[in-house]
Scaffold this motif. Structure first.
Motif, short mmCIF file in Angstrom:
data_model
loop_
_atom_site.label_atom_id
_atom_site.label_comp_id
_atom_site.label_asym_id
_atom_site.label_seq_id
_atom_site.Cartn_x
_atom_site.Cartn_y
_atom_site.Cartn_z
N ARG A 11 -5.07 -24.53 8.71
CA ARG A 11 -6.41 -24.72 8.56
C ARG A 11 -6.75 -25.91 9.47
NH1 ARG A 11 -6.29 -24.01 2.12
NH2 ARG A 11 -5.84 -26.19 2.60
N ARG A 12 -8.22 -26.11 9.66
CA ARG A 12 -8.76 -27.12 10.47
C ARG A 12 -8.22 -28.29 9.95
NH1 ARG A 12 -12.05 -28.37 14.52
NH2 ARG A 12 -13.55 -30.06 14.00
N GLU A 13 -8.36 -28.51 8.69
CA GLU A 13 -7.97 -30.14 8.01
C GLU A 13 -6.57 -30.55 8.40
OE1 GLU A 13 -8.23 -27.52 4.50
OE2 GLU A 13 -9.48 -27.57 6.25
N TYR A 14 -5.69 -29.60 8.45
CA TYR A 14 -4.26 -29.84 8.52
C TYR A 14 -3.85 -30.03 9.99
CZ TYR A 14 -3.39 -28.56 3.50
OH TYR A 14 -3.57 -28.38 2.09
#
Length: 52
Positions: A11-14
């Motif tokens: 996911r983008r945040e990871y």
């Protein structure tokens, strides 16, 4: 010279966290990291010969 490839589905945040951590670990005058994004349509057409 050594080349390595790693595959991650994040996911983008990871992705942002991973990128920051990796960039803080490398020797910027010797190493490089290349990130490739892949759209969902392209991922569905991915050909894999050997799965580890």
């Amino acid at each position: 010279m050594q080349y390595s490839a790693f595959e991650c589905k994040l996911r983008r945040e990871y992705f942002i966290i991973l990128r920051y951590k990796l960039e803080s670990l490398i020797k910027k005058n010797e190493d490089s990291i290349i990130f490739y994004r892949q759209c969902k349509q392209c991922f569905g057409r991915l050909l894999v010969s050997v799965k580890v």
